[in-house]
Design a protein around this motif. Structure first.
Motif: not given
Length: 59
Positions: A12-23, A44-50
């Protein structure tokens, strides 16, 4: 990892991250303090590729 309803939380988290950088996502999970299945929110959020995630039980 699955929630109390059998939903894959990371998917579920990864599906959101396909279109957004956080959620955030909502799910139900065993609270180790109360011993009960309770609502929980993961932020969750993306930070420097993590991906950085944290969760909190909600009332």
């Amino acid at each position: 990892m699955r929630d109390a309803d059998g939903t894959y939380i990371a998917r579920q988290r990864n599906e959101v991250l396909k279109t957004k950088n956080e959620g955030s996502i909502n799910y139900r999970f065993l609270n180790p303090v109360s011993g009960k299945i309770e609502p929980k929110t993961m932020f969750f959020t993306k930070v420097d590729g993590y991906v950085v995630s944290c969760g909190a039980y909600t009332p």
